[in-house]
Motif scaffolding. Sequence first.
Motif, mmCIF file in Angstrom:
data_model
loop_
_atom_site.group_PDB
_atom_site.id
_atom_site.type_symbol
_atom_site.label_atom_id
_atom_site.label_comp_id
_atom_site.label_asym_id
_atom_site.label_seq_id
_atom_site.Cartn_x
_atom_site.Cartn_y
_atom_site.Cartn_z
ATOM 1 N N ALA A 138 7.618 4.872 -6.767
ATOM 2 C CA ALA A 138 8.500 3.966 -6.022
ATOM 3 C C ALA A 138 9.315 4.686 -4.968
ATOM 4 C CB ALA A 138 9.438 3.257 -6.999
ATOM 5 N N VAL B 284 10.048 -1.167 -6.301
ATOM 6 C CA VAL B 284 9.714 -1.563 -7.672
ATOM 7 C C VAL B 284 10.958 -2.160 -8.309
ATOM 8 C CG1 VAL B 284 8.985 -0.781 -9.956
ATOM 9 C CG2 VAL B 284 7.945 0.217 -7.907
ATOM 10 N N ASP C 46 7.143 -4.868 -4.216
ATOM 11 C CA ASP C 46 5.692 -4.647 -4.274
ATOM 12 C C ASP C 46 5.199 -4.653 -5.714
ATOM 13 O OD1 ASP C 46 5.052 -3.763 -1.352
ATOM 14 O OD2 ASP C 46 6.822 -2.610 -1.938
ATOM 15 N N LEU C 47 6.112 -4.352 -6.637
ATOM 16 C CA LEU C 47 5.771 -4.316 -8.061
ATOM 17 C C LEU C 47 6.974 -4.785 -8.870
ATOM 18 C CD1 LEU C 47 4.048 -3.406 -10.547
ATOM 19 C CD2 LEU C 47 5.057 -1.123 -10.241
ATOM 20 N N GLY D 203 1.569 -8.420 -4.057
ATOM 21 C CA GLY D 203 2.272 -7.497 -4.926
ATOM 22 C C GLY D 203 1.841 -7.705 -6.370
ATOM 23 N N ARG E 141 -3.227 1.371 -5.116
ATOM 24 C CA ARG E 141 -1.987 1.945 -4.594
ATOM 25 C C ARG E 141 -1.468 3.037 -5.531
ATOM 26 N NH1 ARG E 141 1.824 -3.164 -2.804
ATOM 27 N NH2 ARG E 141 0.167 -4.599 -2.203
ATOM 28 N N GLY F 170 -3.443 -1.023 -9.893
ATOM 29 C CA GLY F 170 -2.539 -1.616 -8.911
ATOM 30 C C GLY F 170 -3.147 -1.692 -7.527
ATOM 31 N N PHE G 155 4.591 2.452 -4.114
ATOM 32 C CA PHE G 155 5.135 1.111 -3.875
ATOM 33 C C PHE G 155 6.484 1.265 -3.178
ATOM 34 C CE2 PHE G 155 2.356 0.846 -7.502
ATOM 35 C CZ PHE G 155 1.635 -0.328 -7.304
ATOM 36 N N SER G 156 6.690 0.499 -2.126
ATOM 37 C CA SER G 156 7.941 0.653 -1.380
ATOM 38 C C SER G 156 9.143 0.200 -2.196
ATOM 39 C CB SER G 156 7.871 -0.117 -0.053
ATOM 40 O OG SER G 156 7.673 -1.501 -0.282
#
Length: 312
Positions: free
Chosen positions: A167, A149, A217-218, A246, A143, A140, A146-147
């Motif tokens: 997340a 998901v 972001d994901l 992302g 990273r 990823g 992630f802010s």
Amino acid sequence: MVPASLSSGDLLADRRAAYAKLLSGDGLFAEAAELMEQALELAPGWRAGWFQLGEYREKAGNRDGAVEAYARVAQGGGEDIFGANLKLAVLGAADMPARPESAYAESLFDDYADRFEEALTGKLGYDLPALLAERIAAHGGGRQHFSLVADIGCGTGLAGPEVRPLAERLEGFDISANMLARAREKGVYDHLGRADLSLSVEESGLFAAGLPRRRADLVLAADVMIYLGDLDAVFALAAELVKPNGFFAFSVETAEEGYVLQPSLRYAHSEAHVGGLFARHGFERRLFERVTLRMDRGKPVFGFVFIAERTG
């Protein structure tokens, strides 16, 4: 299978259907079909009964009889909650649908919710959510956090505990209210909502109640594509949901080319088919891996895991 709650409304017909189910449990499918035929003489408009008759005939090797029964369901009016059109396609009596009707997916998973996790993890050796979480951490873009998901097609939330450590905020979406209720019990999602991944961006539900576009972001879709057929709509949703740079992580069952409907009524997709969708919707592939998704009747079900990055 037809939910047991779908009664014919005729006590004697229901009783004969119950006896037919007992016979089918002993592998006596031709005899079960004969009893279902008697039940349907009493309740000729019983769509669930016709579908069950189709299944008994199919298992008894009576292909033409199964087609006749499934066609009665498909032509009976109303939404195809049983998947009769899928059955007809598998038997070569209709064209392959680009996707199942939404009512079929919703009904299937509403009925399956209470036993879903036990079937997957207890009987089928399913550990895809853990595998995806590991691959995301490794591929990823470096990273480890992630802010936001978005777990689309989250089901009962099996992936939630696996990706929660990655997340800051975790959202889950599914077409089935019963699945969402099970996911809510886990207490790991910050937001859960109903969404239909086969619909347009505006109609899907992923952006309802003021939820903005390009917020994730994901985007994660674990064992979801197998119920969608043509993946163009879900790729369009993912492209609108994920931020530039992302990631989109998901799995498919393996096909040699294009996408195909299997006897399981699940779809399989080829690497080339998915690769074309990446290019069309602005993604670049970061991981492609062949994996075993689960076991089925003692045999491995093979699939592909993809991770792609949204460009631009």
